[in-house]
Design a protein around this motif. Sequence first.
Motif, PDB file in Angstrom:
ATOM      1  N   GLY A 182      29.366 -31.469 -34.338  1.00  0.00           N
ATOM      2  CA  GLY A 182      29.852 -31.586 -32.968  1.00  0.00           C
ATOM      3  C   GLY A 182      31.298 -31.155 -32.832  1.00  0.00           C
ATOM      4  O   GLY A 182      31.681 -30.511 -31.846  1.00  0.00           O
ATOM      5  N   HIS A 183      32.104 -31.482 -33.816  1.00  0.00           N
ATOM      6  CA  HIS A 183      33.525 -31.121 -33.766  1.00  0.00           C
ATOM      7  C   HIS A 183      33.713 -29.608 -33.872  1.00  0.00           C
ATOM      8  O   HIS A 183      34.475 -29.010 -33.099  1.00  0.00           O
ATOM      9  CB  HIS A 183      34.264 -31.833 -34.897  1.00  0.00           C
ATOM     10  N   VAL A 184      33.022 -28.986 -34.802  1.00  0.00           N
ATOM     11  CA  VAL A 184      33.172 -27.541 -34.996  1.00  0.00           C
ATOM     12  C   VAL A 184      32.687 -26.776 -33.766  1.00  0.00           C
ATOM     13  O   VAL A 184      33.351 -25.849 -33.277  1.00  0.00           O
ATOM     14  CB  VAL A 184      32.425 -27.082 -36.257  1.00  0.00           C
ATOM     15  N   THR A 185      31.508 -27.141 -33.256  1.00  0.00           N
ATOM     16  CA  THR A 185      30.969 -26.419 -32.093  1.00  0.00           C
ATOM     17  C   THR A 185      31.824 -26.639 -30.847  1.00  0.00           C
ATOM     18  O   THR A 185      31.935 -25.733 -30.005  1.00  0.00           O
ATOM     19  CB  THR A 185      29.519 -26.853 -31.825  1.00  0.00           C
ATOM     20  N   SER A 186      32.438 -27.801 -30.713  1.00  0.00           N
ATOM     21  CA  SER A 186      33.378 -28.012 -29.606  1.00  0.00           C
ATOM     22  C   SER A 186      34.539 -27.038 -29.707  1.00  0.00           C
ATOM     23  O   SER A 186      34.955 -26.444 -28.701  1.00  0.00           O
ATOM     24  CB  SER A 186      33.904 -29.455 -29.608  1.00  0.00           C
TER      25      SER A 186
END
Length: 409
Positions: A182-186
């Motif tokens: 979730g952090h990377v795709t954000s």
Amino acid sequence: MASRALSVSGLLSLKRTTRDTAFAVLTTRPPSGSVGDGANLIWGRQLRPSLLHLDRSPSLSFPLPPLAPAKRDHLLLLRPIRATAEGSDSAGEAKVGFVEKYPALVTGFFFFMWYFLNVIFNILNKKIYNYFPYPYFVSVIHLFVGVVYCLVSWTVGLPKRAPIDSNLLKLLIPVALCHALGHVTSNVSFAAVAVSFTHTIKALEPFFNASASQFILGQPIPLTLWLSLAPVVLGVAMASLTELSFNWTGFISAMISNISFTYRSIYSKKAMVDMDSTNVYAYISIIALIVCIPPAIIIEGPQLMQHGFSDAIAKVGLTKFISDLFWVGMFYHLYNQLATNTLERVAPLTHAVGNVLKRVFVIGFSILVFGNKISTQTGIGTSIAIAGVALYSYIKAKIEEEKRQLKGA
């Protein structure tokens, strides 16, 4: 005469023995756990050593103070009482600190710092992507700075590191995997489109949470909650159709982020551990960092070595480049930590309203700082989506409050 001398001597001896015993009782520390435990420290702090040890043992040979026994007994009996009273007053004042006196002010400060750090993080993060468009590497930096912060905090004991075993690790790994994805795709979405558009898409997160609860966890969602999500879906659709910075990379990445954070919430409920939130977040950050490093090396490593670092340094200089990466990582970790600390202090309804207002602040400030041009339809769609999220959060918080009241009854 001998018998009279003997009787007088016996009386003097008896008087001295009685006096010595009385002083020994007065100066002997009471047993641990007694009511007077709090006064023991007062004795050591307030009484003079010569008085504290006075006549503790009959073997002591130093001269007594030139006071009559009655006055001296009165002095020693009064001093502990006054010292204990003073000690209790100071202890009472110490217990009632600023946090207890002004809880609303402290909570307001927590909210302010949470919003402030979140806004600064989003703005600085986007500025870095304008001259260094490598979201995988920047994501690693976010987590790396946070992990270093946690390790330093553990070293100094603020907070103390909670022990972890293989069973706890198995519970936290799925949470950390979802957190990492979730952090990377954000960040991929932040790098590809406007910050305001990414946060508009991320307003759909409640829709994914409700869907997961209904169809994965088997928890029935009331019809009122589903109806409240209709404006969210409609508003995001309206904003996406006319968003000037729209591209599929940013849109799909933000959607994947929504799904990832939804599963993170599911696994977090299953991984309820007897550990404080600060330690849990620290362990999750460490695992997520380990997960994020390989994709960053594989996907962006060659480009970074060829021209990525050199181009960024040529544009802003080495000092600013390093300081930007450091501070964006600090702001990322601190705003997440402040969010946890803030939300632990308030009721679910305040929590829900706070989350909605945070997104409004981020969207508004990002538009002002970067001067992003948005169409009228995008503005209306964003407003409808945020209003839908607020309505959903309000209804959900009310339902949870009613459930708690029923359980309490």
